[in-house]
Scaffold this motif. Structure first.
Motif, short mmCIF file in Angstrom:
data_model
loop_
_atom_site.label_atom_id
_atom_site.label_comp_id
_atom_site.label_asym_id
_atom_site.label_seq_id
_atom_site.Cartn_x
_atom_site.Cartn_y
_atom_site.Cartn_z
N SER A 59 4.01 -7.60 2.56
CA SER A 59 4.18 -6.53 3.56
C SER A 59 4.17 -5.14 2.92
N ARG A 60 4.39 -5.07 1.61
CA ARG A 60 4.32 -3.79 0.92
C ARG A 60 2.90 -3.23 0.94
N ALA A 61 1.92 -4.13 1.01
CA ALA A 61 0.54 -3.67 1.12
C ALA A 61 0.29 -2.98 2.45
N ILE A 62 1.02 -3.40 3.50
CA ILE A 62 0.88 -2.78 4.81
C ILE A 62 1.39 -1.34 4.77
N ARG A 63 2.57 -1.13 4.17
CA ARG A 63 3.09 0.23 4.05
C ARG A 63 2.16 1.09 3.21
N TRP A 64 1.63 0.51 2.15
CA TRP A 64 0.73 1.26 1.27
C TRP A 64 -0.54 1.68 2.02
N HIS A 65 -0.98 0.82 2.95
CA HIS A 65 -2.15 1.17 3.77
C HIS A 65 -1.95 2.52 4.46
N TYR A 66 -0.76 2.74 5.02
CA TYR A 66 -0.49 3.99 5.73
C TYR A 66 -0.29 5.16 4.76
N LEU A 67 0.23 4.89 3.58
CA LEU A 67 0.44 5.96 2.60
C LEU A 67 -0.88 6.45 1.99
N ILE A 68 -1.84 5.54 1.86
CA ILE A 68 -3.13 5.92 1.27
C ILE A 68 -4.11 6.36 2.34
N LEU A 69 -3.74 6.21 3.61
CA LEU A 69 -4.63 6.50 4.73
C LEU A 69 -5.18 7.93 4.74
N PRO A 70 -4.37 8.96 4.37
CA PRO A 70 -4.95 10.31 4.35
C PRO A 70 -6.12 10.46 3.39
N GLN A 71 -6.19 9.57 2.40
CA GLN A 71 -7.28 9.62 1.42
C GLN A 71 -8.45 8.74 1.84
N LYS A 72 -8.11 7.53 2.33
CA LYS A 72 -9.17 6.59 2.65
C LYS A 72 -8.60 5.40 3.43
N ARG A 73 -9.39 4.86 4.34
CA ARG A 73 -9.00 3.61 5.01
C ARG A 73 -9.43 2.47 4.10
N ALA A 74 -8.50 2.02 3.29
CA ALA A 74 -8.82 1.03 2.26
C ALA A 74 -8.96 -0.37 2.86
N LYS A 75 -9.66 -1.21 2.13
CA LYS A 75 -9.83 -2.60 2.56
C LYS A 75 -8.50 -3.35 2.37
N PRO A 76 -8.06 -4.11 3.39
CA PRO A 76 -6.80 -4.87 3.26
C PRO A 76 -6.78 -5.79 2.05
N ARG A 77 -7.93 -6.39 1.73
CA ARG A 77 -8.01 -7.29 0.57
C ARG A 77 -7.65 -6.56 -0.71
N ASN A 78 -8.18 -5.35 -0.89
CA ASN A 78 -7.91 -4.59 -2.11
C ASN A 78 -6.46 -4.13 -2.18
N LEU A 79 -5.90 -3.74 -1.04
CA LEU A 79 -4.48 -3.35 -0.99
C LEU A 79 -3.59 -4.52 -1.38
N LEU A 80 -3.87 -5.69 -0.82
CA LEU A 80 -3.04 -6.86 -1.07
C LEU A 80 -3.15 -7.33 -2.51
N SER A 81 -4.37 -7.44 -3.03
CA SER A 81 -4.54 -7.96 -4.38
C SER A 81 -3.90 -7.02 -5.41
N ALA A 82 -4.09 -5.70 -5.25
CA ALA A 82 -3.49 -4.75 -6.20
C ALA A 82 -1.97 -4.79 -6.13
N THR A 83 -1.42 -4.96 -4.91
CA THR A 83 0.04 -5.02 -4.75
C THR A 83 0.63 -6.25 -5.44
N ILE A 84 0.03 -7.41 -5.18
CA ILE A 84 0.55 -8.65 -5.77
C ILE A 84 0.39 -8.65 -7.28
N ILE A 85 -0.76 -8.17 -7.77
CA ILE A 85 -0.98 -8.09 -9.22
C ILE A 85 0.06 -7.17 -9.86
N CYS A 86 0.40 -6.08 -9.17
CA CYS A 86 1.41 -5.15 -9.67
C CYS A 86 2.75 -5.85 -9.88
N TYR A 87 3.21 -6.57 -8.87
CA TYR A 87 4.53 -7.19 -8.98
C TYR A 87 4.54 -8.36 -9.94
N MET A 88 3.41 -9.05 -10.04
CA MET A 88 3.31 -10.09 -11.06
C MET A 88 3.40 -9.49 -12.45
#
Length: 341
Positions: A59-88
Motif C-alpha cells: 500500500s506504500r506504493a499507492i501513497r507514492w503514486h500520489y506523491l510522484i503524481l505532480p511529476q508523472k503518472r507512473a506505472k503501478p508495476r514500477n511503483l510496486l516493484s521499486a517499493t518492495i525492492i526498497c524494503y527488502m
C-alpha cells in the motif's frame, strides 16, 4: 578507501549494538519456557499477519503514486516493484541503502531525474514521521499501563517531543528553501564556508536539484488519498502485532499494539546490523513487558513479529528483483555509490 573504512566502522558498530541487545535479551531467559511458548503459537493468526504485512508494504506504493503524481503518472508495476525492492534491501543492507536503490531503480524505469524521485521519498518519509507522531499522541491518551510503568510512558512523551521538534525543523527548512531558494542557498553556502570547498560544491547543487523536485498534488482529492493511505499503512502495520499477540493467547487492547509499534519505529532508528537484529527485538520485548507480559513470552512474540515483518518482504523483494532482471550484487552496486556521496 577512506569511505570504505567509514562504512566498515559503521557496520561493525551496528553488529556490536545488535550483539549487545541480543545478550541483554537472552540473559537469564528460561530457554525451555521460551521454546514451550513458541510451540503454543496458533498458526492461523500467523498466516493472517503475514498477508496483512504484505498488504501494508504494497500500500506504500499507492501513497507514492500520489506523491510522484505532480511529476508523472507512473506505472503501478514500477511503483510496486521499486517499493518492495526498497524494503527488502533495507532489511538486508546496512545504512538503509534500500532508499537509494528505490530512487535509482524507479528513476531509470520512469525516465525521471534521481533527485526528483528522491525528493518524493523525503516527503514520503515525512508523512511517515508525522503519522508516527499522531500514533504517539493517540497512544498517550488511550493506553493503560500497569502501575509502576509511568516512567516508560514519560520516556515516550520525551521522545515524542524530540521527534516533533526535529520534524518541525525539517518542515520549516523545506518551506523556506522552497519559497526563497536563492536566499536559503546563500545562507547554506555561508554555513558551509568553514568546511572544505568540495562539501559546498556538492551540497549546494544537490539542494537546488532536490528542492525543484519537491511538489505535492494540487487537487484536494489527491491530498485526501494521501491522508487515507497513511491511515491504512499504519493501521495495517499495527494489526499484525495484534494478531501475533492473539496467536500466543495474549489479549490486550489494540492500543497496546500501537504502543509496541511506536517502540519498533524508534528501534529502527538505532544503528544496528542489517535487519535491525537485537534492537528490533528489544523494542518489542520491553514494549510488551510494560504490560506485565513475562520476558520469555514477550521474547517469543518479538521473534515472531520480527520474522513476519522481515522475511515475507525479503522473499517478495527477491521475486521483484528476478522479474526486473536485477541481481542482488547489482542492487548493492546501484545503491552504494549514492550513499557515500
Amino acid at each position: 578507501m577512506k569511505s570504505c573504512g567509514r562504512v566498515d566502522i559503521k557496520f561493525l558498530l551496528g553488529i556490536g549494538i545488535s550483539l549487545f541487545f541480543l545478550v541483554l535479551l537472552f540473559r537469564k531467559v528460561d530457554l525451555g519456557q521460551l521454546l514451550t511458548t513458541l510451540r503454543s503459537l496458533d498458526y492461523r493468526y500467523l498466516a493472517a499477519a503475514v498477508i496483512i504485512t504484505l498488504i501494508s508494504c504494497c500500500s506504500r506504493a499507492i501513497r507514492w503514486h500520489y506523491l510522484i503524481l505532480p511529476q508523472k503518472r507512473a506505472k503501478p508495476r514500477n511503483l510496486l516493484s521499486a517499493t518492495i525492492i526498497c524494503y527488502m534491501a533495507n532489511n538486508l543492507l546496512p545504512a538503509r541503502l534500500g532508499e537509494f536503490a528505490r530512487a535509482i531503480v524507479f528513476a531509470n524505469k520512469e525516465a525521471l531525474a534521481v533527485s526528483t524521485v528522491f525528493a518524493s521519498l523525503v516527503i514520503d518519509r515525512l508523512f511517515d514521521g508525522f503519522s508516527v507522531l499522531v500514533i504517539l499522541v493517540i497512544t498517550f491518551f488511550i493506553v493503560q499501563l500497569p502501575p509502576g510503568m509511568e516512567g516508560i510512558q514519560q520516556g515516550l512523551v520525551t521522545g515524542g517531543y524530540v521527534m516533533l521538534a526535529l520534524y518541525l525543523l525539517v518542515i520549516a527548512f523545506l518551506i523556506v528553501l522552497k519559497r526563497s531558494t536563492a536566499r536559503t542557498i546563500h545562507v547554506v553556502g555561508l554555513v558551509l564556508k568553514p568546511f572544505p570547498k568540495v562539501v559546498a560544491d556538492k551540497t549546494v547543487p544537490l539542494l537546488v536539484s532536490f528542492i525543484s523536485g519537491i511538489q505535492l498534488p494540487s487537487r484536494a482529492g489527491d491530498l485526501f488519498a494521501i491522508f487515507l493511505s497513511c491511515v491504512f499503512i499504519w493501521f495495517t502495520a499495527a494489526w499484525p502485532i495484534d494478531l501475533i499477540l492473539q496467536a500466543f493467547g495474549i489479549h490486550l487492547p489494540f492500543s497496546a499494539s500501537l504502543f509496541v509499534l511506536v517502540f519498533l519505529v524508534f528501534a529502527v532508528m538505532v544503528p544496528a546490523s542489517p535487519g535491525y537484529v537485537g534492537t528490533y527485538h528489544a523494542a518489542c520485548v520491553y514494549g510488551l513487558m510494560a504490560f506485565a507480559i513475562p520476558k520469555e513470552q514477550a521474547l517469543s512474540v518479538a521473534l515472531v513479529v520480527h520474522a513476519v515483518a522481515f522475511f515475507p518482504v525479503i522473499f517478495l523483494g527477491f521475486y521483484f528483483l528476478w522479474r526486473e532482471k536485477i541481481s542482488f550484487s547489482a542492487l548493492k552496486t546501484i545503491a552504494a555509490p549514492r550513499s557515500s556521496q
